[in-house]
Design an enzyme around this catalytic site. Sequence first.
Site, PDB file in Angstrom:
ATOM      1  N   THR A  37    -102.580 -85.358  88.719  1.00 14.56           N
ATOM      2  CA  THR A  37    -102.804 -85.501  90.158  1.00 14.56           C
ATOM      3  C   THR A  37    -101.544 -85.214  90.968  1.00 14.56           C
ATOM      4  O   THR A  37    -101.616 -84.991  92.175  1.00 14.56           O
ATOM      5  CB  THR A  37    -103.246 -86.939  90.507  1.00 14.56           C
ATOM      6  N   CYS A  41     -97.060 -93.773  91.439  1.00  9.89           N
ATOM      7  CA  CYS A  41     -97.545 -95.097  91.825  1.00  9.89           C
ATOM      8  C   CYS A  41     -96.579 -96.183  91.384  1.00  9.89           C
ATOM      9  O   CYS A  41     -95.744 -95.979  90.524  1.00  9.89           O
ATOM     10  CB  CYS A  41     -98.884 -95.393  91.139  1.00  9.89           C
ATOM     11  N   CYS A  45    -100.510-100.611  90.993  1.00  8.54           N
ATOM     12  CA  CYS A  45    -101.520 -99.832  91.733  1.00  8.54           C
ATOM     13  C   CYS A  45    -102.897-100.020  91.096  1.00  8.54           C
ATOM     14  O   CYS A  45    -103.036-100.044  89.877  1.00  8.54           O
ATOM     15  CB  CYS A  45    -101.167 -98.349  91.723  1.00  8.54           C
ATOM     16  N   ARG A  48    -107.433 -95.768  89.271  1.00  5.69           N
ATOM     17  CA  ARG A  48    -107.929 -95.721  87.900  1.00  5.69           C
ATOM     18  C   ARG A  48    -106.788 -95.463  86.914  1.00  5.69           C
ATOM     19  O   ARG A  48    -105.874 -94.697  87.208  1.00  5.69           O
ATOM     20  CB  ARG A  48    -108.981 -94.624  87.770  1.00  5.69           C
ATOM     21  N   ARG A  70     -95.902 -86.839  94.603  1.00  6.97           N
ATOM     22  CA  ARG A  70     -96.101 -87.392  95.949  1.00  6.97           C
ATOM     23  C   ARG A  70     -96.414 -88.877  95.834  1.00  6.97           C
ATOM     24  O   ARG A  70     -97.036 -89.312  94.858  1.00  6.97           O
ATOM     25  CB  ARG A  70     -97.299 -86.727  96.639  1.00  6.97           C
ATOM     26  N   CYS A  72     -98.327 -92.255  96.185  1.00  3.18           N
ATOM     27  CA  CYS A  72     -99.752 -92.590  96.207  1.00  3.18           C
ATOM     28  C   CYS A  72    -100.096 -93.178  97.581  1.00  3.18           C
ATOM     29  O   CYS A  72     -99.343 -93.981  98.123  1.00  3.18           O
ATOM     30  CB  CYS A  72    -100.036 -93.587  95.100  1.00  3.18           C
ATOM     31  N   CYS A  75    -101.097 -97.283  96.942  1.00  5.04           N
ATOM     32  CA  CYS A  75    -100.167 -98.387  96.664  1.00  5.04           C
ATOM     33  C   CYS A  75     -98.824 -98.216  97.370  1.00  5.04           C
ATOM     34  O   CYS A  75     -97.972 -99.099  97.294  1.00  5.04           O
ATOM     35  CB  CYS A  75     -99.961 -98.523  95.154  1.00  5.04           C
TER      36      CYS A  75
HETATM   37 ZN   LIG Z   1    -100.997 -95.832  93.530  1.00  5.70          ZN
END
Ligand SMILES: [Zn+2]
Length: 359
Positions: A37, A41, A45, A48, A70, A72, A75
């Site tokens: 992705t 995080c 967080c 999933r 990048r 998240c 969170c």
């Molecule tokens: Zn996150």
Amino acid sequence: MTPNPAEQNYWEANYWDALLNRDGRMDGIFYYGVLTTGVYCRPSCHSRLPNPQNVVFFQQRDRAEQAGFRACKRCHPQNVLRADPRSELVEKVCRFVEGHPDKPITLLALSKEFGLSPFHLQRSFKDLIGISPRAYADACRLQRLKTGLQKGHSVTRAQNDAGYGSSSRLYERTATQLGMTPAAYRKGGPGSLIRYSIADSPFGKLLLAATEKGICSIQLGDSEKHLREALHQEFPAAAVVEETPSASTETLIASLVHGHALRKRLPLDIKATAFQRLVWEHLQSIPAGRTESYSEVAQAIGRPTATRAVARACASNAVALAIPCHRVVRNNGEMGGYRWGVERKKAILAAEAATLKGF
Ligand SMILES: [Zn+2]
């Protein structure tokens, strides 16, 4: 390059544990990026859980961003506020311990290094990490040893690299911690190689996974991708290999989904507490087409007040159908829960009832 879990640094298993537990105490101690992705995080967080193979750990936020991840949007890892002023200190101690596997980590040495009273140091560390600095050092060393052994290094080399040096006293304890001798661990401990295949079933996709000893996981789901991810999460340390279902696997799956009795003879390789074993063995004696209530099961195993514990044991079943936890329902005839979805439980029970009528 995809990081191989077996080759990750020794401390990463600790991070992975924290991630599995969404441990907010580790917020700010490390961050994780997800390769698929491109997002990073904080450990707590609630998005999933990623496949371990797609996770990269960072000890500093800047590093995650430099690597192109990048923040998240869920969170907000860029806004991690240290709730506890001692976090920074504890983080430094962690880094120190991780960076000096060959040093004997005594509380006194640490308190000198950081200019703090041993009491304050021990207390802060336990409050935030949950274990003492010494136990943390032990865990790091053990993880390092495991990684070395998994890479196929000799026991002596793995022992030296992990920082056991010539301390036989420390090394002797590792057999207990590994659950086997280091030599046996090097050859591949139980569950170290898992083969699995995914097939279609009347109740959705069915994933069947086995070690050399027996079936270790049977999962039902709608998405092959999710089933694969769940398997990796359940066995993060194992080498996992996908195979196309063989003829014997197909036969096995057919007998499972039709509630045939042969499943009792299936070799299973699952961990169970004494109580779980009691419940699961009883479940295997409930014939297809019949159901029992949670309290009936509790009575049957001689623990009439343990209804809730029975429900928990059902919910923790790792082998769908083979241990027919779907045959346990509420007293009032309601379905109760099912790890693989209540609708699926209904469908399985309906199919078993229909098969029974057919005879
Ligand atoms: Zn996150």
